[in-house]
Design an enzyme around this catalytic site. Structure first.
Site, PDB file in Angstrom:
ATOM      1  N   HIS A 173      -4.660  -3.556 -14.679  1.00 48.86           N
ATOM      2  CA  HIS A 173      -3.556  -3.290 -14.066  1.00 48.86           C
ATOM      3  C   HIS A 173      -3.866  -1.767 -13.473  1.00 48.86           C
ATOM      4  O   HIS A 173      -3.660  -1.521 -12.087  1.00 48.86           O
ATOM      5  CB  HIS A 173      -2.262  -3.304 -14.583  1.00 48.86           C
ATOM      6  CG  HIS A 173      -0.955  -2.822 -14.271  1.00 48.86           C
ATOM      7  ND1 HIS A 173       0.161  -3.533 -13.853  1.00 48.86           N
ATOM      8  CD2 HIS A 173      -0.661  -1.539 -13.799  1.00 48.86           C
ATOM      9  CE1 HIS A 173       0.996  -2.879 -13.334  1.00 48.86           C
ATOM     10  NE2 HIS A 173       0.773  -1.629 -13.379  1.00 48.86           N
ATOM     11  N   GLU A 174      -4.277  -0.801 -14.261  1.00 49.04           N
ATOM     12  CA  GLU A 174      -4.430   0.483 -13.838  1.00 49.04           C
ATOM     13  C   GLU A 174      -5.699   0.776 -12.949  1.00 49.04           C
ATOM     14  O   GLU A 174      -5.623   1.408 -11.815  1.00 49.04           O
ATOM     15  CB  GLU A 174      -4.801   1.547 -15.158  1.00 49.04           C
ATOM     16  CG  GLU A 174      -3.290   1.450 -15.859  1.00 49.04           C
ATOM     17  CD  GLU A 174      -2.052   1.749 -15.426  1.00 49.04           C
ATOM     18  OE1 GLU A 174      -2.090   2.592 -14.475  1.00 49.04           O
ATOM     19  OE2 GLU A 174      -1.170   1.400 -15.934  1.00 49.04           O
ATOM     20  N   TRP A 206       6.673  -5.098  -6.330  1.00 49.75           N
ATOM     21  CA  TRP A 206       8.046  -5.095  -5.684  1.00 49.75           C
ATOM     22  C   TRP A 206       7.960  -3.583  -4.899  1.00 49.75           C
ATOM     23  O   TRP A 206       8.970  -3.372  -4.346  1.00 49.75           O
ATOM     24  CB  TRP A 206       9.020  -4.855  -6.944  1.00 49.75           C
ATOM     25  CG  TRP A 206       8.728  -3.911  -7.923  1.00 49.75           C
ATOM     26  CD1 TRP A 206       9.131  -2.658  -8.104  1.00 49.75           C
ATOM     27  CD2 TRP A 206       7.753  -4.052  -9.187  1.00 49.75           C
ATOM     28  NE1 TRP A 206       8.581  -1.775  -9.117  1.00 49.75           N
ATOM     29  CE2 TRP A 206       7.628  -2.738  -9.912  1.00 49.75           C
ATOM     30  CE3 TRP A 206       7.059  -5.138  -9.518  1.00 49.75           C
ATOM     31  CZ2 TRP A 206       6.934  -2.749 -10.872  1.00 49.75           C
ATOM     32  CZ3 TRP A 206       6.252  -4.852 -10.734  1.00 49.75           C
ATOM     33  CH2 TRP A 206       6.182  -3.766 -11.388  1.00 49.75           C
ATOM     34  N   THR A 216       1.392 -11.583  -1.278  1.00 51.54           N
ATOM     35  CA  THR A 216       1.959 -11.661  -2.634  1.00 51.54           C
ATOM     36  C   THR A 216       3.613 -11.711  -2.295  1.00 51.54           C
ATOM     37  O   THR A 216       4.037 -11.246  -1.109  1.00 51.54           O
ATOM     38  CB  THR A 216       1.924 -10.355  -3.407  1.00 51.54           C
ATOM     39  OG1 THR A 216       2.156  -9.219  -2.415  1.00 51.54           O
ATOM     40  CG2 THR A 216       0.404  -9.891  -3.975  1.00 51.54           C
ATOM     41  N   GLN A 261       9.185  -9.365  -3.660  1.00 47.47           N
ATOM     42  CA  GLN A 261       9.977  -9.351  -4.904  1.00 47.47           C
ATOM     43  C   GLN A 261      10.870  -8.084  -4.995  1.00 47.47           C
ATOM     44  O   GLN A 261      10.468  -7.017  -4.545  1.00 47.47           O
ATOM     45  CB  GLN A 261       8.854  -9.217  -5.985  1.00 47.47           C
ATOM     46  CG  GLN A 261       9.447  -9.345  -7.372  1.00 47.47           C
ATOM     47  CD  GLN A 261       8.449  -9.317  -8.365  1.00 47.47           C
ATOM     48  OE1 GLN A 261       7.385 -10.032  -8.236  1.00 47.47           O
ATOM     49  NE2 GLN A 261       8.441  -8.426  -9.591  1.00 47.47           N
TER      50      GLN A 261
HETATM   51  N1  ARG Z   1       2.534   1.046 -17.320  1.00 49.87           N
HETATM   52  C1  ARG Z   1       1.880   0.619 -16.385  1.00 49.87           C
HETATM   53  C2  ARG Z   1       1.896   1.008 -15.037  1.00 49.87           C
HETATM   54  O1  ARG Z   1       2.911   0.838 -14.403  1.00 49.87           O
HETATM   55  C3  ARG Z   1       2.115  -0.960 -16.453  1.00 49.87           C
HETATM   56  C4  ARG Z   1       1.782  -1.752 -17.616  1.00 49.87           C
HETATM   57  C5  ARG Z   1       0.851  -2.951 -17.516  1.00 49.87           C
HETATM   58  N2  ARG Z   1       1.363  -4.267 -18.238  1.00 49.87           N
HETATM   59  C6  ARG Z   1       0.685  -5.079 -18.857  1.00 49.87           C
HETATM   60  N3  ARG Z   1       1.130  -5.996 -19.385  1.00 49.87           N
HETATM   61  N4  ARG Z   1      -0.432  -4.573 -19.499  1.00 49.87           N
HETATM   62  O2  ARG Z   1       1.252   1.672 -14.578  1.00 49.87           O
HETATM   63 ZN    ZN Z   2       1.490   0.008 -12.632  1.00 49.19          ZN
HETATM   64 CA    CA Z   3       4.228  -8.901  -0.711  1.00 53.15          CA
END
Ligand code: ARG
Ligand code: ZN
Ligand code: CA
Length: 399
Positions: free
Chosen positions: A217-218, A229, A246, A249
């Protein structure tokens, strides 16, 4: 300048401390920090131009990204094992190659192979061999979110390495990342920061964030993706992630129970959600395009893989096995590198006997090159191949 940094720092801490929900906060706080900066408007405009002008090319080559992992530990458990680090690299190499077994989590049809490969650095910024892992001990608590990680361990050249700090980020925050060229963010802090217990799949990892998806994600934020969103602090159906495939949302979701918002089923499996690791499983094609465009336009020097160049010991082999033929030549000459040569940005120059440069070229990612020197007068030349760790010069006769 000093004042701006301090203000931004205050906002960062201020936003994060009220949040009591695990998994939240990291990137949202970064987004707020950006929005406060005086250069925000020009930054947004530049980005828009970058995305609009980029064509659909170069979406299919695998790009190898040199990674350095900086482990900062106060507690013994934070000094994570090499096995734990490798387990995270393995997750990235599945998730960004559509090789993860849980793409089946995905709702909707668009599942992308982003074609990024992550490789621990083999050469450090001063040119010496490295494992791609640094380890530093500290007595500072919450070193990630207090923004002290980078003064303790400054990033390795952020144009050559994806820097990942693994440390105690601070309570309730899994990690955070800086998008490319974020105003107010210095090169020494550019990269991503992940909590030790959310990094990788073995060792000290803690469920439900024990499948390495926080880093997936990062890294996506690092390549300019926004949450599904949208990036703003008050999400609604009229704001989104600037990605057309996507589903729109309206706000973040933590649970993995199917939900409909803004007239469509939310794609909960998307790596840019807040759901548990086990619920995730895909990027969309639109997200792939944006990340690759971000790489080519805003983190472009990463693609040259300078951080994973072969070491000087191997270079001796390269020298011995590099062929230049036929020599003497009538005009067409082939320069061929050995098959085990990991090729990077390399400068090729042709000199005449007086040392004058007749021709030069910068190439990368190829096994060799055909040179046409038909137009050059007969005589003696020198061909020089120069990379960060490569230095090959060969006499070439044109007859
Ligand atoms: N805290 C993170 C961010 O917004 C998102 C977390 C990722 N979620 C996960 N299930 N590992 O940057
Ligand atoms: Zn994030
Ligand atoms: Ca979108």
């Amino acid at each position: 300048m000093k004042k701006i940094v301090l203000t931004a720092f205050f906002i960062f801490v201020g936003v994060c401390s009220y949040s009591q929900v695990k998994g939240k906060c990291g990137f949202d706080a970064v987004q707020q920090k950006i929005a406060q900066h005086p250069d925000f408007a020009s930054y947004t405009l530049k980005k828009k131009l970058a995305y609009n002008n980029f064509s659909q090319q170069k979406m299919d080559t695998v790009i190898r990204i040199p990674v350095v992992v900086h482990v900062i530990h106060r507690l013994a458990s934070e000094n994570i094992s090499t096995a734990q680090i490798n387990s995270q690299i393995a997750v990235l190499n599945k998730d960004y190659r559509k090789l993860n077994s849980d793409t089946s989590n995905a709702t909707g049809s668009s599942i992308a192979d982003v074609k990024f490969q992550f490789v621990l650095a083999r050469i450090n910024p001063s040119g010496s061999p490295t494992t791609g892992i640094t380890r530093t001990s500290t007595t500072i608590d919450n070193i990630g979110i207090s923004n002290k990680y980078d003064s303790l361990v400054p990033a390795w050249n952020n144009e050559r390495y994806l820097n990942i700090w693994v440390c105690d980020v601070g309570q309730f925050i899994l990690g955070f990342a800086y998008p490319p060229n974020t105003p107010g963010v210095s090169p020494q802090e550019d990269g991503i920061v992940i909590g030790s217990e959310y990094f990788g799949t073995v060792g000290s990892v803690a469920a439900p964030y024990d499948l390495g998806r926080t880093t997936t994600h990062e890294v996506a934020h690092y390549f300019d993706l926004l949450h599904i969103w949208g990036s703003d602090q008050s999400p609604s159906c009229s704001t989104d992630d600037l990605i057309s495939d996507t589903p729109n949302q309206d706000s973040e979701v933590y649970s993995c129970v199917t939900r409909t918002s803004c007239g469509s089923v939310d794609q909960l499996s998307n790596f840019l959600q807040y759901v548990d690791d086990a619920c995730m499983g895909n990027f969309t094609l639109g997200q792939k395009t944006r990340m690759r465009t971000a790489l080519y336009t805003q983190r472009d020097s990463l693609q040259y893989e300078i951080g994973t160049l072969v070491s000087s010991i191997t270079d001796q082999n390269i020298f011995a096995k590099t062929k230049l033929y036929p020599n003497p030549t009538k005009g067409t000459v082939t320069l061929e590198f050995p098959s085990n040569f990991e090729f990077h940005e390399t400068k090729i120059q042709l000199f005449d006997v007086t040392g004058k440069v007749i021709n030069f070229k910068t190439i990368r990612a190829t096994r060799g090159l055909i040179l046409y020197i038909n137009a050059a007068p007969r005589g003696v030349y020198f061909l020089r191949v120069e990379g960060e760790k490569i230095n090959y010069t060969q006499k070439l006769i044109k007859h």
